[in-house]
Motif scaffolding. Structure first.
Motif, PDB file in Angstrom:
ATOM      1  N   LEU A  93      29.466  25.787  52.476  1.00 21.11           N
ATOM      2  CA  LEU A  93      29.556  25.975  51.027  1.00 21.11           C
ATOM      3  C   LEU A  93      30.874  25.419  50.485  1.00 21.11           C
ATOM      4  CD1 LEU A  93      28.016  29.518  50.424  1.00 21.11           C
ATOM      5  CD2 LEU A  93      26.959  27.276  50.149  1.00 21.11           C
ATOM      6  N   VAL A 140      31.252  22.788  47.479  1.00 23.52           N
ATOM      7  CA  VAL A 140      32.156  22.881  46.323  1.00 23.52           C
ATOM      8  C   VAL A 140      32.717  21.499  46.014  1.00 23.52           C
ATOM      9  CG1 VAL A 140      34.409  23.749  45.564  1.00 23.52           C
ATOM     10  CG2 VAL A 140      32.798  25.304  46.660  1.00 23.52           C
ATOM     11  N   THR A 197      19.123  29.195  32.376  1.00 24.38           N
ATOM     12  CA  THR A 197      20.239  30.046  32.778  1.00 24.38           C
ATOM     13  C   THR A 197      19.767  31.469  33.087  1.00 24.38           C
ATOM     14  OG1 THR A 197      21.597  28.734  31.303  1.00 24.38           O
ATOM     15  CG2 THR A 197      22.548  30.785  32.097  1.00 24.38           C
ATOM     16  N   LEU A 236      19.996  33.247  36.704  1.00 23.68           N
ATOM     17  CA  LEU A 236      20.809  34.465  36.828  1.00 23.68           C
ATOM     18  C   LEU A 236      19.952  35.612  37.360  1.00 23.68           C
ATOM     19  CD1 LEU A 236      23.105  34.741  33.665  1.00 23.68           C
ATOM     20  CD2 LEU A 236      23.772  34.491  36.036  1.00 23.68           C
ATOM     21  N   SER A 284      19.199  35.227  40.977  1.00 28.49           N
ATOM     22  CA  SER A 284      20.360  35.581  41.790  1.00 28.49           C
ATOM     23  C   SER A 284      20.436  37.094  41.952  1.00 28.49           C
ATOM     24  CB  SER A 284      21.616  35.043  41.102  1.00 28.49           C
ATOM     25  OG  SER A 284      22.727  35.166  41.929  1.00 28.49           O
ATOM     26  N   LEU A 335      23.067  33.577  50.457  1.00 28.89           N
ATOM     27  CA  LEU A 335      24.351  32.947  50.123  1.00 28.89           C
ATOM     28  C   LEU A 335      24.106  31.626  49.405  1.00 28.89           C
ATOM     29  CD1 LEU A 335      26.526  33.365  53.356  1.00 28.89           C
ATOM     30  CD2 LEU A 335      26.594  34.705  51.262  1.00 28.89           C
ATOM     31  N   HIS A 352      22.807  32.219  45.807  1.00 25.31           N
ATOM     32  CA  HIS A 352      23.885  32.631  44.901  1.00 25.31           C
ATOM     33  C   HIS A 352      24.780  31.448  44.563  1.00 25.31           C
ATOM     34  CE1 HIS A 352      22.938  36.811  44.998  1.00 25.31           C
ATOM     35  NE2 HIS A 352      23.190  36.959  46.296  1.00 25.31           N
ATOM     36  N   PHE A 353      25.041  30.631  45.568  1.00 27.40           N
ATOM     37  CA  PHE A 353      25.912  29.479  45.335  1.00 27.40           C
ATOM     38  C   PHE A 353      25.305  28.543  44.300  1.00 27.40           C
ATOM     39  CE2 PHE A 353      27.218  25.120  46.236  1.00 27.40           C
ATOM     40  CZ  PHE A 353      28.580  25.247  46.030  1.00 27.40           C
ATOM     41  N   ASP A 411      23.469  29.351  41.938  1.00 25.55           N
ATOM     42  CA  ASP A 411      23.668  29.993  40.648  1.00 25.55           C
ATOM     43  C   ASP A 411      25.086  29.723  40.132  1.00 25.55           C
ATOM     44  OD1 ASP A 411      22.878  31.524  38.492  1.00 25.55           O
ATOM     45  OD2 ASP A 411      23.802  33.324  39.348  1.00 25.55           O
ATOM     46  N   VAL A 412      26.078  29.821  41.032  1.00 27.14           N
ATOM     47  CA  VAL A 412      27.461  29.550  40.631  1.00 27.14           C
ATOM     48  C   VAL A 412      27.575  28.119  40.106  1.00 27.14           C
ATOM     49  CG1 VAL A 412      29.823  29.308  41.467  1.00 27.14           C
ATOM     50  CG2 VAL A 412      28.434  31.205  42.255  1.00 27.14           C
ATOM     51  N   ILE A 431      26.226  27.904  36.698  1.00 24.69           N
ATOM     52  CA  ILE A 431      27.117  28.452  35.671  1.00 24.69           C
ATOM     53  C   ILE A 431      28.087  27.371  35.202  1.00 24.69           C
ATOM     54  CG2 ILE A 431      29.015  30.072  35.286  1.00 24.69           C
ATOM     55  CD1 ILE A 431      27.523  31.915  37.341  1.00 24.69           C
ATOM     56  N   PHE A 432      28.591  26.583  36.135  1.00 26.51           N
ATOM     57  CA  PHE A 432      29.521  25.525  35.747  1.00 26.51           C
ATOM     58  C   PHE A 432      28.803  24.408  34.987  1.00 26.51           C
ATOM     59  CE2 PHE A 432      32.105  27.806  38.701  1.00 26.51           C
ATOM     60  CZ  PHE A 432      33.374  27.679  38.174  1.00 26.51           C
ATOM     61  N   PHE A 450      26.142  24.796  33.144  1.00 26.47           N
ATOM     62  CA  PHE A 450      25.844  25.398  31.848  1.00 26.47           C
ATOM     63  C   PHE A 450      27.081  25.378  30.945  1.00 26.47           C
ATOM     64  CE2 PHE A 450      25.831  29.560  29.535  1.00 26.47           C
ATOM     65  CZ  PHE A 450      24.850  29.250  28.622  1.00 26.47           C
ATOM     66  N   SER A 451      28.230  25.763  31.508  1.00 30.54           N
ATOM     67  CA  SER A 451      29.434  25.855  30.683  1.00 30.54           C
ATOM     68  C   SER A 451      30.003  24.491  30.339  1.00 30.54           C
ATOM     69  CB  SER A 451      30.514  26.667  31.404  1.00 30.54           C
ATOM     70  OG  SER A 451      30.033  27.939  31.736  1.00 30.54           O
TER      71      SER A 451
END
Lengths: 198, 304, 93, 652
Positions: free
Chosen positions: A27, A31, A67, A71, A74, A176, A179-180, A182-183, A186-187, A189-190
């Motif tokens: 993971l 990144v 999103t 979410l 997750s 894991l 969830h990753f 999803d993380v 989030i980035f 999306f933002s």
């Protein structure tokens, strides 16, 4: 294989512990993979050539749906792992199945989104911006697709073999991964959608 | 035995210098920018020589003194973990050297990226140097002339090169006048040079750009201002005008000799001014340069 | 471990939804670029942390140190790469 | 017929046809040989399907040496072509292909497998482990690298080699200026090998974190293991960048995106930027294991413990972080402002500090020692002055203003060969000679080895030292020829002479392997160098399970203290040992990857889709497979160990 009963099943054997740490390190590599895509995206964000800019093509509704779906998925896989730790095989399998369904729905919306982009003249080959936008989203989408198959295989194995140290370990590692993703979303999306529409 | 090697390097070094018979180009500067860099190089060589000599001396000392053949049969080397004082010295001295070199680097980098020292007050001669496979086009917008594969420049005047490319990334380099800089297709880079001494210099593309790269050379001639003006007059009067068709022909991949034209290609094929060519967004002020395509924007350097 | 109700998961989920809503303010309200970016950076990184600690149990095993070192190192290098690239190619070009 | 035209070589020459024939004949000879001697099943059972880290290490060595000679021939051709002005030996296109493949082969397919060869063989032994954390993945890593290398090498006979330099800058490498499939080969083969390397990185970090012998705290690890850990950490974070960069390049070339193109907003500088975000850490990936090897060898042959262990560890940790902070120094001249260049100049020069600490620590290790000049030690001692020259010229290149004059010249070429050759090639030859007895059970001949060293060391200096001068005199790199008037002739001739010397040195190494295989004594015990780390505590040849009993470590040099102070190393009784099963899947999957890469290179979409599905099918197969490995019973271990202890005792 020796099994240590003081720990959750997924940490039960030496090999299990190796697998979990190894996956965390994988993971870490992921990144950097997404960071490179983001670096490229931010550099090319405004280089739209003759094509449209982000603000002109992004739509809040599908993005928001994606999103919420991701979410929630997750959350459900978190519940799945919780159930697994309580030894509730059926509850765990149900939560995993719900997760995959939510992932499938996410993928459906994303495919809709892609066809929409192509439709409004923001195809892969239009400009540097559209190219890197679709590549970045596509890389995440490909990860979700791989995850769907992987998750399916794991449910099948749990069904067939029950909750053993091995299947529990696989399920935990899959959680894991999910969830990753999803993380990462989030980035995306933002900093791709919301920043682009701001 | 390591001495053999040291000696060998020295001998080769001396031979190399003798073989050249004249100082190597980079260390034989003919303009202020090249001079600055040449000084930096000499400073760094001198500083680094201290490091090299220290390491070589220590190495020779330990391998001569502590070789097994010179020691007692039953000599048992001691166990030493380390020594804080020794270790702070081997950390401390390099740090001091690096701080010194950093100061030299930062100052000289800002220096070579600006109008050459002593020329700040005069208006620089602007030359657009663009590369295509595998030649250089030099456009003098104010003089309204253009040359291919050769460059005439006045001495004692600041020169401002605006570089871009009609193909792969190239690097504009006249070693005796200063450092190099890339020429790329989607933006303009600026290189500040000046020549102090009249003479003929070698210029070339230093960045690999395909099959014709090795021959991608241009000829530079620096001459006093009045001679340069005379040359400009002559070109204006005699050279044929550069047409759009002719220029398109010049851009075809291949090699060409030296050519001269009146008029420049900047008029019909504007250079990629502005920093984000091909974008729609407008950040502070970049927009006006984007729009100024038709005309030559001599104040562009203010953006840097 | 034996508690039946997944308190941690539910709290994490609610928190994620709240943070997403907070991030959405940059779309629905008229904020400046600087304020908007600050909000987005804050919400995104907090959400990532929630996922990491709350859902992914990063700190539960004996390899906690290795896992956190790995993640911090990755994030540090990722930020260096992103901002370095932007510095070179956009801000100082 | 048109369909097959794409497989033709765009720039044929007699040399290429000759090598086609040679390659064909060699392949046929190997196939016939294997069939005649009935070695197919041996090959499959013992090598193609093995998951043993030691065998994988040896296969890495064989592949790396093959590639070393491929890259070496490229190098000789380049030096021969530029030996005299206006030479007609190679034309421009051919020369461009040769220096491109030389760079790629040497960095990706020679240096990388060589460091992984030694890491594979040595690291698990040094930490007292049975194998790496994921033996099956380890085999996959090797085979992916191997198939990537093979794919790259067939470019030369099918479709044409890449010709845009090993850095492959766009737009030169884009479709507009590079129409042959050469760059596709570059993108796909490095991608495949790179995925293998990334997997190795994850594997080794996990191994070193989790599988150390009891008592071996991080600060009690041998220095080579430390450098392996840090190197693999860099791999984990640097190689994804390469993956993405190559992916984006592939998108541009095969799917018509405009990421690096000249139109529609594409940015050519971005390729350079991303390439070096990976490329600079890559340099440290190559050099750090070398530092580890030198630390082991210098300490062994000085008969002293390593001086300043803590500062050595600190310096590699600092280097690993700084390696990600300096990439801009590869393109100071790209037009970014003096602020950026100044920042990156300072970070670049700062790396010299931890590197300097290491040099001085090695010198201080030799001080008060009892230095024996064996072949590995010769390489290590030779490394110090040569690498110092490479290092100080590196600092000179790191100074942005001065780099405007060095950039793209032979000065740069001289510099990086002055770091990479002593830093990687010397280290690998030293490491190979040092660990050879552990790998193969006999020692390489010292006399021939010393001759080879002197040829290589002197040949190297004669080849590359003149380049500092031609570079300062304005000779750009990658020029296939130059005019007589330029005056570069004599020094380039000198370089060629040196290159011949280097070639003789490498030929001597090959001869040494042949000679020693035939004549060296097989009775060397398990610790022929009187060394200090755990890999010498096992018997030679190393059994598949490495250690019959797991060692217990109480100090940095546990094996040395065991030998000298009688500190106990092996405690407890022999227990049955769990071992992983062999598997053919990694090999088969990598073969599919080969076809997958080939299909993409030639844009053959149907096989590309089929192979993509097949790759995922292999992964699915692995997911469902139940493989618990097997146990070696106590009696069997006792039987094998009985002989070894006798042998070991005789030697002590």
């Amino acid at each position: 294989m020796k099994t240590d009963n003081s720990l959750p099943l997924e940490y039960g054997t030496e090999q299990n512990k190796l697998n979990i740490l190894g996956f965390w390190i994988f993971l870490g590599a992921e990144v950097m993979l997404f960071a490179t895509l983001f670096a490229t995206y931010f550099t090319l964000e405004h280089r739209t050539g003759s094509g449209p800019a982000g603000a002109e093509i992004f739509e809040i509704t599908p993005v928001l749906i994606e999103t919420i779906l991701l979410l929630t998925s997750s959350f459900t896989i978190g519940l799945g792992v919780h159930a697994m730790r309580l030894g509730r095989k059926n509850a765990m399998m149900t939560f995993f199945a719900v997760t995959l369904l939510l992932g499938l729905a996410f993928l459906g919306v994303e495919i809709y989104e892609f066809t929409h982009y192509v439709h409004v003249g923001a195809g892969l080959q239009v400009s540097a911006f559209t190219g890197i936008l679709l590549t970045t989203l596509g890389t995440h989408g490909a990860h979700v697709t791989v995850g769907l198959f992987w998750g399916l295989f794991i449910i099948m194995q749990v069904k067939k073999r029950g909750l053993t140290p091995e299947t529990a370990n696989k399920s935990f590692i899959f959680s894991l991964y999910w969830h990753f993703l999803d993380v990462v979303w989030i980035f995306i999306f933002s900093f791709i959608y919301l920043k682009g529409m701001m | 035995m390591k001495r053999k090697l040291t000696l060998l390097s020295l001998v080769i070094g001396i031979l190399a210098v003798l073989a050249g018979c004249e100082p190597v180009m980079v260390l034989d500067p003919k303009g202020p920018q090249a001079e600055t860099i040449s000084n930096v190089i000499w400073i760094s060589i001198a500083t680094m020589a201290i490091v090299v000599i220290a390491v070589f001396a220590l190495l020779v000392y330990v391998i001569v003194k502590y070789r097994a053949s010179k020691q007692d049969e039953d000599y048992e080397p001691p166990h030493i973990e380390g020594n804080p004082i020794v270790e702070s010295i081997i950390v401390g001295i390099p740090i001091i050297i690096i701080i010194f070199l950093s100061i030299v680097t930062v100052r000289s980098t800002y220096e070579v990226e600006a109008t050459p020292k002593g020329y700040e007050d005069q208006k620089p001669l602007v030359v657009y140097a663009s590369s295509s496979d595998w030649k250089w086009h030099f456009s003098y917008p104010e003089e309204n002339i253009e040359t291919v594969n050769y460059l005439y420049i006045p001495t004692d005047r600041a020169l401002e090169f605006r570089l871009y490319s009609y193909g792969p990334i190239t690097s504009f380099w006249i070693p005796q006048l200063g450092g190099q800089k890339y020429a790329m297709s989607d933006m303009i880079t600026t290189l500040h040079l000046a020549a102090d001494v009249p003479g003929e210099y070698m210029g070339r593309n230093a960045n690999f750009s395909g099959k014709g790269f090795a021959e991608n050379i241009f000829h530079v001639e620096a001459m006093p201002a009045d001679e340069f003006d005379k040359w400009v007059e002559e070109v204006r009067a005699t050279a044929e005008p550069l047409t759009e068709d002719k220029f398109a022909e010049l851009l075809e991949p291949g090699h060409l000799g030296q050519m001269t034209f009146s008029g420049t290609h900047l008029e019909f094929l504007p250079p990629p001014e502005g920093h984000n060519h091909g974008t729609k967004h407008s950040h502070e002020g970049e927009h006006d340069t984007d729009d100024a395509h038709g005309d030559v924007d001599t104040d562009h350097s203010a953006h840097k | 471990m034996s508690e039946l109700f997944p308190r941690k998961q539910v709290m994490g989920f609610v928190f994620s939804l709240v943070l997403t809503a907070a991030a959405l303010t940059v779309y629905f309200l008229d904020v400046s670029f600087a304020v908007g970016m600050t909000i987005l950076l804050a919400t995104a990184f907090i959400q990532a942390a929630v996922q990491l600690v709350g859902f992914m149990h990063a700190g539960e095993s004996e390899d906690k140190v290795a896992i956190y070192a790995n993640i911090y190192y990755g994030i540090a290098i990722a930020l260096v790469t992103i901002f370095g690239t932007l510095l070179i190619l956009v801000w100082d070009m | 017929m048109d369909y097959f035209d794409r497989f033709a070589i765009p720039h044929p020459s007699p040399a290429i046809y000759a090598s086609m024939v040679a390659i064909g004949l060699t392949v046929i000879a190997i196939l016939i040989g294997l069939t005649y001697f009935k070695k197919w099943s041996y090959l499959w059972r013992e090598w193609l399907t093995t998951v043993d880290h030691k065998r994988i290490g040896i296969m890495y060595i064989i592949a790396a040496l093959l590639m070393l000679f491929r890259g070496g021939v490229d190098a000789l051709m380049m030096r021969a072509q530029t030996a005299v002005p206006d030479n007609k030996l190679l034309d421009a296109q051919h020369y461009n292909e040769v220096f491109t493949t030389h760079g790629v082969v040497m960095i990706i397919f020679m240096a990388m497998p060589f460091i992984y060869a030694l890491m594979n063989f040595v690291v698990p032994l040094q930490i007292g482990a049975r194998d790496v954390a994921f033996p099956r993945l380890n085999a996959l890593s090797f085979w992916l690298f191997f198939m990537g290398a093979m794919l790259f090498n067939i470019s030369f006979v099918i479709g044409g080699s890449p010709d845009a330099g090993w850095t492959s800058y766009f737009p030169l490498a884009g479709n507009d200026f590079s129409q042959s499939v050469g760059t596709n080969y570059y993108l796909m083969s490095i991608q495949i090998a790179g995925i293998g390397t990334l997997i190795s990185g994850i594997n080794f970090v996990t191994t070193i974190f989790k599988m150390r012998a009891p008592g071996m705290k991080l600060m009690k690890m041998p220095m080579f293991t430390w450098t392996a850990l840090i190197t693999n950490a860099i791999v984990v974070f640097a190689f994804p960048v390469l993956t993405v960069t190559l992916l984006l390049g592939t998108m541009d070339r095969l799917f018509g995106t405009h990421i690096f193109s000249m139109t529609n907003g594409g940015m050519d500088m971005l390729w350079a930027n991303l390439f070096w975000v990976w490329g600079h850490p890559e340099v440290y990936i190559l050099i750090l294991p070398a530092f580890g090897i030198y630390s082991e060898i210098i300490s062994t042959f000085s008969r002293r413990n390593l001086y300043g262990y803590t500062s050595m560890v600190a310096s590699i940790v600092i280097i690993s972080f700084f390696s990600f902070l300096v990439w801009t120094h590869h393109f100071y001249t790209m037009g970014q402002g003096p602020l950026t260049n100044s920042i990156f100049s300072i970070t670049t020069m700062a790396i010299a500090i931890p590197t300097g600490i290491k040099i001085f620590n090695w010198l201080l290790t030799m001080r008060k020692g009892k230095i024996e000049f064996t072949v590995p030690m010769l390489y290590s001692v030779g490394f110090i002055p040569i690498f110092t020259i490479g290092g100080v010229t590196g600092v000179m290149l790191g100074m942005a203003s001065a780099d405007y004059q060095y950039h793209n010249t032979m000065f740069l070429v001289a510099h990086f060969h002055y770091t990479i050759i002593p830093g990687v090639v010397f280290a690998m030859l030293a490491g190979l000679t040092y660990w050879w007895p552990k790998m193969f059970g006999f020692m390489l001949n010292e006399r021939i080895g010393k001759w080879a060293f002197w040829f290589i060391a002197i040949g190297f200096n004669v080849t590359f030292f003149p380049m500092f001068f031609t570079g300062l005199d304005g000779q750009a790199r990658r020029m296939y020829t130059y005019s007589e008037a330029s005056g570069y002739g004599p020094l380039n001739m000198l370089s060629f002479v040196g290159a011949v010397g280097l070639a003789i040195g490498f030929a001597l190494i090959v001869y040494n392997v042949y000679y020693s295989t035939r004549h060296s004594s097989r009775n060397i015990g398990s610790d022929p160098w009187d060394a200090r780390t755990l890999e010498w505590a096992t018997q030679t040849p190393v059994q598949s399970y490495n250690f019959a009993r797991t060692p217990h470590v109480d100090s940095i040099e546990a094996f040395w203290d065991y030998k000298k102070k009688g500190q106990p190393l092996f405690k407890g009784s022999i227990e049955k040992i769990h071992m992983p099963n062999n598997s053919g899947v990694p090999f088969i999957m990598s073969c599919i990857f080969f076809v997958w890469g080939f299909s993409f290179i030639f844009s053959m979409w149907i096989p590309a889709i089929i192979t993509t599905i097949a790759i995922f099918a292999c992964m699915a197969h692995r997911s469902f497979e139940k493989d618990d490995g097997y146990y070696i019973p106590v009696e069997e271990i006792e039987a094998t160990e009985k002989d070894s202890e006798v042998l070991a005792d005789e030697n002590r």
